[in-house]
Design a protein around this motif. Structure first.
Motif, PDB file in Angstrom:
ATOM      1  N   GLN A 101       0.880  -1.127   0.141  1.00 32.36           N
ATOM      2  CA  GLN A 101      -0.011  -0.014  -0.075  1.00 32.36           C
ATOM      3  C   GLN A 101       0.854   1.412  -0.314  1.00 32.36           C
ATOM      4  OE1 GLN A 101      -2.203  -1.087   3.664  1.00 32.36           O
ATOM      5  NE2 GLN A 101      -4.068  -1.094   2.361  1.00 32.36           N
ATOM      6  N   PHE A 102       1.907   1.174   0.761  1.00 31.84           N
ATOM      7  CA  PHE A 102       2.838   2.423   0.894  1.00 31.84           C
ATOM      8  C   PHE A 102       3.500   2.740  -0.339  1.00 31.84           C
ATOM      9  CE2 PHE A 102       6.953   4.249   1.700  1.00 31.84           C
ATOM     10  CZ  PHE A 102       6.685   4.968   2.769  1.00 31.84           C
ATOM     11  N   ILE A 103       3.895   2.031  -0.915  1.00 28.33           N
ATOM     12  CA  ILE A 103       4.941   2.248  -2.464  1.00 28.33           C
ATOM     13  C   ILE A 103       3.913   3.092  -3.538  1.00 28.33           C
ATOM     14  CG2 ILE A 103       6.407   1.594  -4.156  1.00 28.33           C
ATOM     15  CD1 ILE A 103       7.865   1.733  -1.437  1.00 28.33           C
ATOM     16  N   PRO A 104       2.710   2.421  -3.815  1.00 27.45           N
ATOM     17  CA  PRO A 104       1.944   2.919  -4.857  1.00 27.45           C
ATOM     18  C   PRO A 104       1.590   4.226  -4.473  1.00 27.45           C
ATOM     19  CG  PRO A 104       1.239   0.845  -4.470  1.00 27.45           C
ATOM     20  CD  PRO A 104       2.400   1.046  -3.323  1.00 27.45           C
ATOM     21  N   ILE A 105       1.353   4.603  -3.065  1.00 30.46           N
ATOM     22  CA  ILE A 105       0.781   5.933  -2.731  1.00 30.46           C
ATOM     23  C   ILE A 105       2.052   7.055  -2.842  1.00 30.46           C
ATOM     24  CG2 ILE A 105      -0.095   7.184  -0.586  1.00 30.46           C
ATOM     25  CD1 ILE A 105      -1.520   4.906   0.309  1.00 30.46           C
ATOM     26  N   ALA A 106       3.221   6.533  -2.389  1.00 26.93           N
ATOM     27  CA  ALA A 106       4.321   7.425  -2.537  1.00 26.93           C
ATOM     28  C   ALA A 106       4.701   7.586  -4.057  1.00 26.93           C
ATOM     29  CB  ALA A 106       5.379   6.376  -1.877  1.00 26.93           C
ATOM     30  N   GLU A 107       4.394   6.571  -4.902  1.00 28.11           N
ATOM     31  CA  GLU A 107       4.698   6.985  -6.223  1.00 28.11           C
ATOM     32  C   GLU A 107       3.481   8.027  -6.904  1.00 28.11           C
ATOM     33  OE1 GLU A 107       4.784   2.942  -7.612  1.00 28.11           O
ATOM     34  OE2 GLU A 107       6.857   2.934  -7.747  1.00 28.11           O
ATOM     35  N   GLU A 108       2.455   7.858  -6.549  1.00 27.91           N
ATOM     36  CA  GLU A 108       1.294   8.603  -7.086  1.00 27.91           C
ATOM     37  C   GLU A 108       1.360   9.748  -6.475  1.00 27.91           C
ATOM     38  OE1 GLU A 108      -2.526   6.805  -5.707  1.00 27.91           O
ATOM     39  OE2 GLU A 108      -1.933   4.759  -6.784  1.00 27.91           O
ATOM     40  N   SER A 109       1.863  10.058  -5.485  1.00 29.95           N
ATOM     41  CA  SER A 109       2.068  11.673  -4.801  1.00 29.95           C
ATOM     42  C   SER A 109       3.317  12.159  -5.044  1.00 29.95           C
ATOM     43  CB  SER A 109       2.140  11.464  -3.350  1.00 29.95           C
ATOM     44  OG  SER A 109       3.143  10.680  -2.735  1.00 29.95           O
ATOM     45  N   GLY A 110       4.300  11.458  -5.622  1.00 28.68           N
ATOM     46  CA  GLY A 110       5.596  12.134  -5.975  1.00 28.68           C
ATOM     47  C   GLY A 110       6.622  12.023  -4.750  1.00 28.68           C
ATOM     48  N   LEU A 111       5.938  11.347  -3.818  1.00 28.13           N
ATOM     49  CA  LEU A 111       7.126  11.287  -2.646  1.00 28.13           C
ATOM     50  C   LEU A 111       8.038  10.399  -2.720  1.00 28.13           C
ATOM     51  CD1 LEU A 111       4.482  12.041   0.301  1.00 28.13           C
ATOM     52  CD2 LEU A 111       6.265  13.683  -0.406  1.00 28.13           C
ATOM     53  N   ILE A 112       7.833   9.393  -3.655  1.00 32.48           N
ATOM     54  CA  ILE A 112       8.823   8.393  -3.584  1.00 32.48           C
ATOM     55  C   ILE A 112      10.338   8.812  -4.055  1.00 32.48           C
ATOM     56  CG2 ILE A 112       8.556   8.031  -6.418  1.00 32.48           C
ATOM     57  CD1 ILE A 112       8.859   5.180  -3.722  1.00 32.48           C
ATOM     58  N   ILE A 113      10.383  10.068  -4.788  1.00 29.94           N
ATOM     59  CA  ILE A 113      11.624  10.517  -5.026  1.00 29.94           C
ATOM     60  C   ILE A 113      12.373  11.034  -4.052  1.00 29.94           C
ATOM     61  CG2 ILE A 113      12.984  12.653  -6.340  1.00 29.94           C
ATOM     62  CD1 ILE A 113      10.957  12.420  -8.483  1.00 29.94           C
ATOM     63  N   PRO A 114      11.858  12.073  -2.753  1.00 28.82           N
ATOM     64  CA  PRO A 114      12.438  12.244  -1.795  1.00 28.82           C
ATOM     65  C   PRO A 114      12.842  10.985  -0.863  1.00 28.82           C
ATOM     66  CG  PRO A 114      10.323  13.104  -1.689  1.00 28.82           C
ATOM     67  CD  PRO A 114      10.489  12.640  -3.181  1.00 28.82           C
ATOM     68  N   ILE A 115      11.950  10.258  -0.640  1.00 27.92           N
ATOM     69  CA  ILE A 115      12.109   8.995  -0.017  1.00 27.92           C
ATOM     70  C   ILE A 115      13.111   8.109  -0.513  1.00 27.92           C
ATOM     71  CG2 ILE A 115      10.989   6.681   0.607  1.00 27.92           C
ATOM     72  CD1 ILE A 115       8.314   8.010   0.913  1.00 27.92           C
ATOM     73  N   GLY A 116      13.118   7.919  -1.885  1.00 30.81           N
ATOM     74  CA  GLY A 116      14.138   7.280  -2.382  1.00 30.81           C
ATOM     75  C   GLY A 116      15.623   7.892  -2.144  1.00 30.81           C
ATOM     76  N   ASN A 117      15.814   9.140  -2.336  1.00 29.23           N
ATOM     77  CA  ASN A 117      16.948   9.802  -2.060  1.00 29.23           C
ATOM     78  C   ASN A 117      17.354   9.682  -0.683  1.00 29.23           C
ATOM     79  OD1 ASN A 117      16.986  10.631  -4.701  1.00 29.23           O
ATOM     80  ND2 ASN A 117      16.158  12.600  -4.324  1.00 29.23           N
ATOM     81  N   TRP A 118      16.569   9.520   0.433  1.00 23.17           N
ATOM     82  CA  TRP A 118      16.750   9.527   1.892  1.00 23.17           C
ATOM     83  C   TRP A 118      17.210   7.940   1.940  1.00 23.17           C
ATOM     84  CZ3 TRP A 118      14.385   5.823   5.213  1.00 23.17           C
ATOM     85  CH2 TRP A 118      14.958   5.895   6.257  1.00 23.17           C
ATOM     86  N   VAL A 119      16.634   7.033   1.153  1.00 24.99           N
ATOM     87  CA  VAL A 119      17.066   5.741   1.458  1.00 24.99           C
ATOM     88  C   VAL A 119      18.626   5.381   0.948  1.00 24.99           C
ATOM     89  CG1 VAL A 119      16.756   3.361   0.625  1.00 24.99           C
ATOM     90  CG2 VAL A 119      15.018   4.553   1.138  1.00 24.99           C
ATOM     91  N   ALA A 163      23.615  -2.970  -2.321  1.00 27.04           N
ATOM     92  CA  ALA A 163      22.793  -2.850  -3.557  1.00 27.04           C
ATOM     93  C   ALA A 163      21.421  -1.917  -2.940  1.00 27.04           C
ATOM     94  CB  ALA A 163      22.249  -4.156  -3.858  1.00 27.04           C
ATOM     95  N   VAL A 164      21.154  -0.853  -3.700  1.00 26.97           N
ATOM     96  CA  VAL A 164      20.077  -0.047  -3.380  1.00 26.97           C
ATOM     97  C   VAL A 164      19.017  -0.176  -4.752  1.00 26.97           C
ATOM     98  CG1 VAL A 164      19.133   2.386  -2.978  1.00 26.97           C
ATOM     99  CG2 VAL A 164      21.440   1.198  -2.016  1.00 26.97           C
ATOM    100  N   ASN A 165      17.781  -0.425  -4.131  1.00 26.54           N
ATOM    101  CA  ASN A 165      16.607  -0.415  -5.151  1.00 26.54           C
ATOM    102  C   ASN A 165      16.274   0.945  -5.605  1.00 26.54           C
ATOM    103  OD1 ASN A 165      15.924  -3.087  -3.359  1.00 26.54           O
ATOM    104  ND2 ASN A 165      15.513  -3.240  -5.688  1.00 26.54           N
ATOM    105  N   ILE A 166      16.045   1.146  -6.723  1.00 22.84           N
ATOM    106  CA  ILE A 166      15.864   2.738  -7.286  1.00 22.84           C
ATOM    107  C   ILE A 166      14.364   2.690  -7.864  1.00 22.84           C
ATOM    108  CG2 ILE A 166      16.500   4.400  -8.817  1.00 22.84           C
ATOM    109  CD1 ILE A 166      18.305   3.937  -6.586  1.00 22.84           C
ATOM    110  N   SER A 167      13.537   3.417  -7.639  1.00 21.80           N
ATOM    111  CA  SER A 167      12.286   3.406  -8.175  1.00 21.80           C
ATOM    112  C   SER A 167      12.279   3.967  -9.598  1.00 21.80           C
ATOM    113  CB  SER A 167      11.183   4.382  -7.282  1.00 21.80           C
ATOM    114  OG  SER A 167      11.690   5.608  -7.457  1.00 21.80           O
ATOM    115  N   ALA A 168      11.290   3.985 -10.379  1.00 22.54           N
ATOM    116  CA  ALA A 168      11.109   4.520 -11.722  1.00 22.54           C
ATOM    117  C   ALA A 168      11.124   6.178 -11.784  1.00 22.54           C
ATOM    118  CB  ALA A 168       9.675   4.078 -12.323  1.00 22.54           C
TER     119      ALA A 168
END
Length: 202
Positions: free
Chosen positions: A1-19, A41-46
Protein backbone atom coordinates in the motif's frame (compact mmCIF):
# COMPACT_ATOMS: atom_id res chain seq x y z
CA UNK A 1 0.00 0.00 0.00
CA UNK A 2 2.80 2.38 0.93
CA UNK A 3 4.86 2.29 -2.28
CA UNK A 4 2.01 2.94 -4.76
CA UNK A 5 0.81 5.91 -2.67
CA UNK A 6 4.36 7.28 -2.50
CA UNK A 7 4.66 6.93 -6.28
CA UNK A 8 1.28 8.54 -6.99
CA UNK A 9 2.05 11.50 -4.73
CA UNK A 10 5.59 11.99 -6.03
CA UNK A 11 7.02 11.41 -2.55
CA UNK A 12 8.88 8.35 -3.80
CA UNK A 13 11.68 10.65 -5.04
CA UNK A 14 12.59 12.23 -1.68
CA UNK A 15 12.01 8.88 0.05
CA UNK A 16 14.29 7.14 -2.45
CA UNK A 17 16.97 9.80 -2.05
CA UNK A 18 16.77 9.39 1.74
CA UNK A 19 17.16 5.60 1.36
CA UNK A 20 20.25 6.11 -0.80
CA UNK A 21 21.72 8.50 1.76
CA UNK A 22 21.02 6.04 4.58
CA UNK A 23 22.63 3.21 2.59
CA UNK A 24 25.81 5.25 2.17
CA UNK A 25 25.76 6.20 5.84
CA UNK A 26 25.33 2.53 6.79
CA UNK A 27 28.18 1.51 4.47
CA UNK A 28 30.46 3.96 6.27
CA UNK A 29 29.41 2.63 9.70
CA UNK A 30 29.90 -1.01 8.69
CA UNK A 31 33.24 -0.22 7.07
CA UNK A 32 34.49 1.58 10.19
CA UNK A 33 33.16 -1.22 12.41
CA UNK A 34 34.42 -4.23 10.44
CA UNK A 35 37.32 -2.74 8.44
CA UNK A 36 35.86 -4.53 5.42
CA UNK A 37 34.50 -3.06 2.20
CA UNK A 38 31.21 -4.75 1.36
CA UNK A 39 29.06 -3.54 -1.53
CA UNK A 40 25.47 -2.46 -0.88
CA UNK A 41 22.66 -2.77 -3.43
CA UNK A 42 19.99 -0.06 -3.40
CA UNK A 43 16.65 -0.38 -5.19
CA UNK A 44 15.79 2.64 -7.33
CA UNK A 45 12.21 3.56 -8.24
CA UNK A 46 11.12 4.48 -11.75
CA UNK A 47 10.49 8.13 -10.86
CA UNK A 48 13.78 8.39 -9.02
CA UNK A 49 15.69 6.87 -11.94
CA UNK A 50 14.07 9.33 -14.36
CA UNK A 51 14.63 12.37 -12.12
CA UNK A 52 17.13 14.77 -13.79
CA UNK A 53 18.63 15.50 -10.35
CA UNK A 54 19.22 11.83 -9.49
CA UNK A 55 22.86 11.76 -10.62
CA UNK A 56 23.60 14.75 -8.40
CA UNK A 57 21.95 13.03 -5.41
CA UNK A 58 24.06 9.91 -5.95
CA UNK A 59 27.27 11.95 -6.13
CA UNK A 60 26.30 13.93 -3.03
CA UNK A 61 25.53 10.80 -0.98
CA UNK A 62 28.81 9.14 -1.98
CA UNK A 63 30.82 12.26 -1.17
CA UNK A 64 29.08 12.93 2.15
CA UNK A 65 30.04 9.55 3.59
CA UNK A 66 33.20 9.00 1.54
CA UNK A 67 31.90 5.82 -0.07
CA UNK A 68 33.87 4.46 -3.05
CA UNK A 69 31.41 4.52 -5.98
CA UNK A 70 31.98 0.85 -6.83
CA UNK A 71 30.63 -0.10 -3.38
CA UNK A 72 27.11 1.02 -4.35
CA UNK A 73 25.07 -1.01 -6.82
CA UNK A 74 21.86 0.59 -8.05
CA UNK A 75 19.08 -1.86 -8.85
CA UNK A 76 16.40 -0.98 -11.40
CA UNK A 77 13.68 -3.34 -12.55
CA UNK A 78 13.49 -4.63 -16.08
CA UNK A 79 10.28 -2.63 -16.60
CA UNK A 80 11.91 0.64 -15.50
CA UNK A 81 14.92 0.09 -17.74
CA UNK A 82 12.83 -0.64 -20.83
CA UNK A 83 10.09 1.99 -20.36
CA UNK A 84 12.18 4.53 -22.28
CA UNK A 85 15.28 2.62 -23.46
CA UNK A 86 17.09 5.59 -25.01
CA UNK A 87 16.77 7.62 -21.83
CA UNK A 88 17.64 4.58 -19.71
CA UNK A 89 20.88 4.01 -21.60
CA UNK A 90 21.90 7.66 -21.13
CA UNK A 91 21.04 7.63 -17.40
CA UNK A 92 22.88 4.36 -16.82
CA UNK A 93 25.95 5.59 -18.68
CA UNK A 94 26.06 8.78 -16.62
CA UNK A 95 25.89 6.71 -13.42
CA UNK A 96 28.53 4.30 -14.72
CA UNK A 97 30.79 7.25 -15.50
CA UNK A 98 30.95 8.16 -11.80
CA UNK A 99 31.82 4.55 -10.90
CA UNK A 100 28.65 3.01 -9.45
CA UNK A 101 27.46 -0.36 -10.75
CA UNK A 102 24.03 -1.08 -12.22
CA UNK A 103 21.87 -4.18 -11.81
CA UNK A 104 18.69 -5.25 -13.58
CA UNK A 105 16.43 -6.60 -10.85
CA UNK A 106 13.70 -9.26 -11.28
CA UNK A 107 15.07 -10.21 -14.68
CA UNK A 108 12.79 -12.44 -16.72
CA UNK A 109 9.51 -11.05 -15.40
CA UNK A 110 9.19 -8.17 -17.85
CA UNK A 111 8.91 -7.97 -21.60
CA UNK A 112 12.18 -6.36 -22.58
CA UNK A 113 13.79 -6.82 -25.93
CA UNK A 114 17.15 -8.53 -25.82
CA UNK A 115 18.37 -5.98 -28.36
CA UNK A 116 17.95 -3.34 -25.65
CA UNK A 117 19.59 -5.48 -23.00
CA UNK A 118 22.86 -5.68 -24.90
CA UNK A 119 22.93 -1.87 -25.10
CA UNK A 120 22.43 -1.25 -21.39
CA UNK A 121 25.77 -0.51 -19.63
CA UNK A 122 24.89 -2.83 -16.74
CA UNK A 123 27.00 -5.05 -14.50
CA UNK A 124 24.53 -7.49 -12.98
CA UNK A 125 21.43 -9.52 -13.80
CA UNK A 126 19.27 -10.74 -10.92
CA UNK A 127 17.21 -13.88 -11.57
CA UNK A 128 13.75 -13.33 -10.13
CA UNK A 129 12.64 -15.56 -7.26
CA UNK A 130 9.79 -16.81 -9.47
CA UNK A 131 12.34 -18.91 -11.39
CA UNK A 132 14.37 -19.92 -8.33
CA UNK A 133 11.64 -21.02 -5.91
CA UNK A 134 10.91 -24.31 -7.71
CA UNK A 135 14.09 -24.70 -9.74
CA UNK A 136 14.89 -28.00 -8.01
CA UNK A 137 11.51 -29.51 -8.93
CA UNK A 138 10.51 -27.73 -12.16
CA UNK A 139 12.33 -28.45 -15.40
CA UNK A 140 10.77 -25.31 -16.90
CA UNK A 141 12.13 -23.06 -14.15
CA UNK A 142 15.49 -24.79 -14.37
CA UNK A 143 15.59 -24.17 -18.11
CA UNK A 144 14.63 -20.49 -17.79
CA UNK A 145 17.20 -19.86 -15.02
CA UNK A 146 19.80 -21.68 -17.09
CA UNK A 147 19.07 -19.47 -20.11
CA UNK A 148 19.33 -16.30 -18.02
CA UNK A 149 22.66 -17.51 -16.63
CA UNK A 150 23.95 -18.35 -20.10
CA UNK A 151 22.83 -14.94 -21.37
CA UNK A 152 24.53 -13.18 -18.46
CA UNK A 153 27.77 -15.07 -19.00
CA UNK A 154 27.73 -14.34 -22.73
CA UNK A 155 27.29 -10.62 -22.00
CA UNK A 156 30.02 -10.82 -19.32
CA UNK A 157 27.62 -9.87 -16.52
CA UNK A 158 27.52 -10.98 -12.91
CA UNK A 159 24.41 -13.07 -12.21
CA UNK A 160 22.61 -13.13 -8.85
CA UNK A 161 19.89 -15.64 -7.90
CA UNK A 162 17.18 -14.22 -5.63
CA UNK A 163 15.24 -16.21 -3.05
CA UNK A 164 17.61 -19.14 -2.54
CA UNK A 165 16.23 -21.05 0.45
CA UNK A 166 17.40 -24.63 -0.11
CA UNK A 167 20.81 -26.15 -0.68
CA UNK A 168 19.41 -28.06 -3.68
CA UNK A 169 18.62 -24.73 -5.31
CA UNK A 170 22.09 -23.38 -4.60
CA UNK A 171 23.85 -26.47 -5.94
CA UNK A 172 21.80 -26.45 -9.14
CA UNK A 173 22.46 -22.77 -9.75
CA UNK A 174 26.14 -23.09 -8.86
CA UNK A 175 26.52 -25.91 -11.38
CA UNK A 176 25.12 -23.56 -14.02
CA UNK A 177 27.66 -20.86 -13.13
CA UNK A 178 25.66 -18.53 -10.86
CA UNK A 179 27.95 -15.97 -9.22
CA UNK A 180 26.02 -14.85 -6.13
CA UNK A 181 23.15 -16.30 -4.09
CA UNK A 182 20.70 -14.23 -2.10
CA UNK A 183 18.16 -15.72 0.29
CA UNK A 184 17.19 -17.31 3.57
CA UNK A 185 19.59 -20.23 3.05
CA UNK A 186 22.32 -17.84 4.16
CA UNK A 187 20.49 -15.43 6.46
CA UNK A 188 17.17 -13.77 7.09
CA UNK A 189 17.22 -9.96 7.04
CA UNK A 190 19.14 -8.62 10.03
CA UNK A 191 19.14 -5.30 11.89
CA UNK A 192 22.13 -3.21 10.83
CA UNK A 193 24.01 -3.57 14.14
CA UNK A 194 23.51 -7.34 14.16
CA UNK A 195 24.73 -7.60 10.58
CA UNK A 196 27.94 -5.79 11.54
CA UNK A 197 28.49 -8.30 14.34
CA UNK A 198 27.77 -11.16 11.93
CA UNK A 199 30.41 -9.88 9.51
CA UNK A 200 32.96 -9.43 12.28
CA UNK A 201 32.38 -13.02 13.39
CA UNK A 202 32.71 -14.50 9.90
Amino acid sequence: QFIPIAEESGLIIPIGNWVLLEACKQWREWHDQTKRSLPIAVNISAQQFQDPAFLMHVQSALARFQVPPEMIELEVTEAVATHDPESAVASMQALKNIGVTIAIDDFGTGYSSLSYLKRFPIDTLKIDIAFVRNIHTSKDDEAIAGMILALGKHLKLKVVAEGVELQEQQLLLAAKGCDIFQGYLFSKPLPAAQFGEHINAS
